[in-house]
Design an enzyme around this catalytic site. Sequence first.
Site, PDB file in Angstrom:
ATOM      1  N   GLY A  46       3.598  61.804  60.376  1.00 44.19           N
ATOM      2  CA  GLY A  46       2.252  62.142  60.131  1.00 44.19           C
ATOM      3  C   GLY A  46       2.328  62.903  58.441  1.00 44.19           C
ATOM      4  N   GLN A  51       0.050  68.106  51.456  1.00 41.50           N
ATOM      5  CA  GLN A  51       1.557  68.027  51.154  1.00 41.50           C
ATOM      6  C   GLN A  51       1.708  67.079  50.088  1.00 41.50           C
ATOM      7  OE1 GLN A  51       2.059  66.794  55.548  1.00 41.50           O
ATOM      8  NE2 GLN A  51       4.114  67.926  55.171  1.00 41.50           N
ATOM      9  N   CYS A  94       8.888  69.313  59.708  1.00 42.02           N
ATOM     10  CA  CYS A  94       7.858  68.945  58.668  1.00 42.02           C
ATOM     11  C   CYS A  94       8.483  68.471  57.236  1.00 42.02           C
ATOM     12  CB  CYS A  94       7.195  70.498  58.574  1.00 42.02           C
ATOM     13  SG  CYS A  94       6.027  70.371  57.158  1.00 42.02           S
ATOM     14  N   LEU A  95       7.912  67.477  56.747  1.00 43.86           N
ATOM     15  CA  LEU A  95       8.557  66.914  55.658  1.00 43.86           C
ATOM     16  C   LEU A  95       8.355  68.039  54.357  1.00 43.86           C
ATOM     17  CD1 LEU A  95       6.775  63.365  55.698  1.00 43.86           C
ATOM     18  CD2 LEU A  95       9.155  64.123  56.406  1.00 43.86           C
ATOM     19  N   HIS A 136      -0.517  69.794  64.173  1.00 41.92           N
ATOM     20  CA  HIS A 136       0.443  70.128  63.285  1.00 41.92           C
ATOM     21  C   HIS A 136      -0.172  69.824  61.758  1.00 41.92           C
ATOM     22  CE1 HIS A 136       4.584  70.118  61.128  1.00 41.92           C
ATOM     23  NE2 HIS A 136       3.964  69.506  60.403  1.00 41.92           N
ATOM     24  N   GLU A 137      -0.677  68.478  61.732  1.00 42.61           N
ATOM     25  CA  GLU A 137      -1.455  68.105  60.313  1.00 42.61           C
ATOM     26  C   GLU A 137      -2.590  68.700  60.074  1.00 42.61           C
ATOM     27  OE1 GLU A 137       0.242  66.180  58.591  1.00 42.61           O
ATOM     28  OE2 GLU A 137       1.741  65.681  60.447  1.00 42.61           O
ATOM     29  N   HIS A 140      -2.079  72.016  58.698  1.00 36.84           N
ATOM     30  CA  HIS A 140      -1.689  71.815  57.132  1.00 36.84           C
ATOM     31  C   HIS A 140      -2.980  71.893  56.375  1.00 36.84           C
ATOM     32  CE1 HIS A 140       2.568  70.801  56.513  1.00 36.84           C
ATOM     33  NE2 HIS A 140       2.486  69.981  57.426  1.00 36.84           N
TER      34      HIS A 140
HETATM   35  O1  K1U Z   1       3.484  67.033  58.632  1.00 30.55           O
HETATM   36  C1  K1U Z   1       4.688  66.651  58.403  1.00 30.55           C
HETATM   37  O2  K1U Z   1       5.231  67.237  57.668  1.00 30.55           O
HETATM   38  C2  K1U Z   1       4.994  65.338  59.149  1.00 30.55           C
HETATM   39  C3  K1U Z   1       5.993  65.702  60.344  1.00 30.55           C
HETATM   40  C4  K1U Z   1       5.044  65.639  61.546  1.00 30.55           C
HETATM   41  C5  K1U Z   1       5.642  66.067  63.035  1.00 30.55           C
HETATM   42  C6  K1U Z   1       6.632  65.949  63.409  1.00 30.55           C
HETATM   43  C7  K1U Z   1       7.115  66.163  64.503  1.00 30.55           C
HETATM   44  C8  K1U Z   1       6.144  67.108  65.293  1.00 30.55           C
HETATM   45  C9  K1U Z   1       5.061  67.430  64.729  1.00 30.55           C
HETATM   46  C10 K1U Z   1       4.579  66.884  63.426  1.00 30.55           C
HETATM   47  C11 K1U Z   1       7.107  64.696  60.457  1.00 30.55           C
HETATM   48  O3  K1U Z   1       6.876  63.487  60.524  1.00 30.55           O
HETATM   49  S1  K1U Z   1       8.746  65.314  60.472  1.00 30.55           S
HETATM   50  C12 K1U Z   1       9.708  63.912  60.547  1.00 30.55           C
HETATM   51  C13 K1U Z   1       9.702  63.137  62.036  1.00 30.55           C
HETATM   52  O4  K1U Z   1       9.206  63.664  62.797  1.00 30.55           O
HETATM   53  C14 K1U Z   1      10.348  61.803  62.294  1.00 30.55           C
HETATM   54  C15 K1U Z   1      10.939  60.921  61.194  1.00 30.55           C
HETATM   55  C16 K1U Z   1      11.227  59.749  61.277  1.00 30.55           C
HETATM   56  C17 K1U Z   1      11.316  59.226  62.637  1.00 30.55           C
HETATM   57  C18 K1U Z   1      10.648  60.046  63.844  1.00 30.55           C
HETATM   58  C19 K1U Z   1      10.022  61.063  63.493  1.00 30.55           C
HETATM   59 ZN    ZN Z   2       4.211  69.365  58.323  1.00 30.27          ZN
END
Ligand code: K1U
Ligand code: ZN
Length: 172
Positions: A46, A51, A94-95, A136-137, A140
């Site tokens: 997401g 972001q 979260c990225l 979560h998004e 943000h």
């Molecule tokens: O919003 C963001 O920063 C993105 C975030 C979204 C998220 C992940 C998990 C739970 C709630 C919201 C991410 O994508 S973190 C990276 C991640 O979860 C992932 C990366 C590679 C493969 C699978 C998952």
């Molecule tokens: Zn996030």
Amino acid sequence: MALLPILTAPDPRLKKKSRPVETVDADVRQLMDDMLETMYAAPGIGLAAPQVGVLKRVIVLDIDREEVKTGPLFMANPEIIEASDEDVSYEEGCLSVPEHYSDVVRPAKVKVRYLDRDGARQEMECEGLLATCVQHEIDHLDGILFVDKLSALKRTLIRKKIKRRAAAATKT
Ligand code: K1U
Ligand code: ZN
């Protein structure tokens, strides 16, 4: 399409509230496409416009797990119109808070209303990881990071680590 730089905490733009999109025009579609490419490259499941430093209410998602494969989802002005009484805990990342993961409790199911990439009004029932990720998004877009939902102790520990890492990065 273009890869956009992802902001990381404690960047103050991550704490701001984003403005609704008036119409899903060519600029908004370009933003959605660039965000999707950036999300895939990160990699993530997401991404929200703040972001990448754009304070507009736009999110993209693509959940690809054994139990659910959504394909790319583009949402402008997403809003939760129903939420279940039942909660679930899911380990979130979260990225914008790299290398930190923590369990967050949220409603297990939500119904989301939004404008799609063509500007058409849609409603979607979300559960499982999709429900967690869409909440979560949307957080943000209101300047809320998942760490803001943790206990004071956990939040302080993560904030200290973020500050230490930011200080180390300015020395190098
Ligand atoms: O919003 C963001 O920063 C993105 C975030 C979204 C998220 C992940 C998990 C739970 C709630 C919201 C991410 O994508 S973190 C990276 C991640 O979860 C992932 C990366 C590679 C493969 C699978 C998952
Ligand atoms: Zn996030």
